[in-house]
Design an enzyme around this catalytic site. Structure first.
Site, PDB file in Angstrom:
ATOM      1  N   HIS A   1       0.693  -0.877  -0.152  1.00 19.83           N
ATOM      2  CA  HIS A   1      -0.129  -0.090  -0.004  1.00 19.83           C
ATOM      3  C   HIS A   1       1.162   1.844   0.259  1.00 19.83           C
ATOM      4  O   HIS A   1       1.266   1.243   0.944  1.00 19.83           O
ATOM      5  CB  HIS A   1      -1.156   0.173   1.298  1.00 19.83           C
TER       6      HIS A   1
ATOM      7  N   PRO B   1      -6.256   2.312  18.868  1.00 27.92           N
ATOM      8  CA  PRO B   1      -5.764   1.607  17.172  1.00 27.92           C
ATOM      9  C   PRO B   1      -5.960   2.196  16.112  1.00 27.92           C
ATOM     10  O   PRO B   1      -5.650   1.645  15.145  1.00 27.92           O
ATOM     11  CB  PRO B   1      -6.968   0.360  17.307  1.00 27.92           C
TER      12      PRO B   1
ATOM     13  N   LYS C   1      -0.852   0.717  15.517  1.00 31.24           N
ATOM     14  CA  LYS C   1       0.624   0.713  15.647  1.00 31.24           C
ATOM     15  C   LYS C   1       0.641  -0.437  16.971  1.00 31.24           C
ATOM     16  O   LYS C   1       2.353  -0.858  16.931  1.00 31.24           O
ATOM     17  CB  LYS C   1       1.508   1.729  16.734  1.00 31.24           C
TER      18      LYS C   1
ATOM     19  N   TYR D   1     -10.061   6.974   6.835  1.00 34.61           N
ATOM     20  CA  TYR D   1     -10.008   7.284   7.469  1.00 34.61           C
ATOM     21  C   TYR D   1     -11.133   8.244   7.330  1.00 34.61           C
ATOM     22  O   TYR D   1     -10.960   9.107   6.653  1.00 34.61           O
ATOM     23  CB  TYR D   1      -8.778   7.772   8.465  1.00 34.61           C
TER      24      TYR D   1
ATOM     25  N   TYR E   1       3.288   7.546   9.950  1.00 34.88           N
ATOM     26  CA  TYR E   1       1.633   6.336   9.539  1.00 34.88           C
ATOM     27  C   TYR E   1       3.027   5.015   8.901  1.00 34.88           C
ATOM     28  O   TYR E   1       2.612   4.221   9.622  1.00 34.88           O
ATOM     29  CB  TYR E   1       1.846   7.153   8.498  1.00 34.88           C
TER      30      TYR E   1
END
Ligand code: APR
Length: 394
Positions: free
Chosen positions: A73, A294, A298, A202, A389
């Site tokens: 990704h 969450p 991570k 998100y 990220y």
């Protein structure tokens, strides 16, 4: 009585990766796991691997199946006000990519490879108790098939998660505990439906957060913000799909594929960390030492990072290089753990609807919006998001 060099409590990502890395450095270990093999290979958890996690698994010969079965990704999508904003995190962080691979699949791979290499994992080890962690020869007592058993070791690795027995074995007063409970909960579902997106989404909507995560070509994972004290009985399937459709809706006619819900539960959002991550000959790794909300996915990555640091430190001790790396273990891991705490908290507060009783709520909502606009429009802010990220390297 059995003897080994490192007694590892818990066969999650931390304990299993540690067992592999130790074996590769010529250090013996035995893993004691409370659950059955079938149970840990089915337990649904996280599923996003950072760049550094993928690299470690690949370099250590543990990632063959993961590489075959997962997709790389390169970006993620933030949605608000019905608009879609893509953050091309690979482009923003030196081409590094992430992979989507369910934690239980990774656990199954690590178990299979460890057993194939002749490693010992004791499943259904009950009543694990740690003794003499202050001494040079700590002891683990447990029960197996109703029989008492003992494992004498040089070191104990407490990799038994947040609810494990290792951390509570450390005498009171030794650990500083940092704790925060976020006022958000997540309804998490697994649905037998192909994903409606190629990248993780998100979304912040006035009804709350919604997340569209990925698992496989036929199964998708979704999250919906709820009250942390809510009961899953209040979330029939129709309500879940209605909320997902509404919160994920865009102005450009994006549609959500729906299908049977295979599993659902409610997760609270907790931040937790203890310092130091060791006492005597007991070293904590993974969720046993720290929990992050969450949102940034991570937890598993941090657990595997701890395992890598611990394996290096223990191997160095056995190689006769002294205890310098062991002494530095906690500080090395906590540096990353705090970076991840800050990022996970920042991301959580940016993406959730603030509870009605939040002080100065209207003001804080505008801050949230300013943050979302900044991170989705400024390359500098996007790059900062990206390095955290994808997994910051420092
Ligand atoms: N005795 C033996 N084993 C135990 C005990 C005990 N008293 N208590 C817990 N365990 C086992 C659990 O059954 C589990 O298999 O320890 C293992 C801990 O694994 P995880 O909880 O997966 O923790 P960790 O390896 O640190 O990985 C962190 O897990 O919680 C998720 O999302 C989190 O992805 C993160 C990852």
């Amino acid at each position: 009585m059995t003897r080994t060099q490192v007694g590892i409590v818990g066969a999650g990502p931390a304990g299993l990766v540690l067992a592999h890395l130790l074996a590769q450095a010529g250090v013996e270990s035995v893993v004691l796991e409370r659950q059955s093999r079938a149970y840990i290979e089915k337990r649904v958890r996280a599923g996003l691997l950072e760049h550094g996690t993928v690299r470690l698994l690949k370099e250590r010969g543990l990632g063959e199946r993961m590489l075959e079965r997962s997709l790389a990704h390169h970006g993620t999508e933030l949605r608000f006000d019905g608009q879609r904003h893509r953050i091309p995190y690979s482009d923003l962080y030196g081409g590094r990519e992430m992979r989507v691979y369910a934690q239980q699949e990774l656990v199954a791979d690590l178990v299979r490879l460890r057993l194939a290499a002749g490693g010992e994992i004791v499943f259904e080890a009950e009543n694990v108790e740690l003794e003499g962690i202050d001494s040079e020869a700590p002891l683990i007592r447990y029960r197996r098939g109703g029989e008492a058993a003992e494992l004498r070791c040089d070191f104990i690795a407490g990799c038994d998660g947040f609810h494990g027995v290792s951390r509570p074995s450390i005498p009171e007063g030794v650990l500083t505990i940092y704790n925060d409970r976020l006022p958000f909960g997540w309804v998490g579902i697994l649905a037998a439906v192909p994903p409606s997106t190629t990248e993780i989404i998100y979304a912040l909507h006035e009804r709350g957060f919604a997340g569209h995560m990925l698992r496989t070509a036929d199964v998708s994972r979704f999250y919906l913000q709820c009250d942390p004290d809510d009961d899953i009985a209040n979330w029939p399937d129709d309500r879940i799909w209605y909320e997902l459709r509404t919160r994920l809706a865009t102005n450009d006619g994006w549609t959500l594929g729906e299908g049977p819900i295979i599993e659902k539960n409610i997760t609270e959002m907790r931040s937790f960390l203890v310092s130091p991550m060791r006492h005597g000959r007991l070293y904590l790794a993974g969720d046993a030492a720290h929990i992050v909300p969450p949102t940034g996915a991570k937890g598993m990555n941090l657990a595997i990072h701890d395992a890598g640091v611990l394996a290096g430190a223990v191997a160095s001790w056995y190689a006769g290089e002294g205890d310098g790396l062991l002494a530095g273990y906690s500080d090395t891991c906590l540096r990353r753990a705090w970076r991840v705490q800050e990022f996970s908290s920042w991301m959580s507060w940016m993406l959730h609807r603030l509870p009605e009783d939040t002080p100065n709520r209207a003001y804080r909502e505008q801050l949230q919006r300013a943050r979302l606009e900044y991170v989705t429009s400024s390359p500098a802010a996007g790059a900062s998001f990206a390095e955290n990220y994808v997994g910051i390297e420092f």
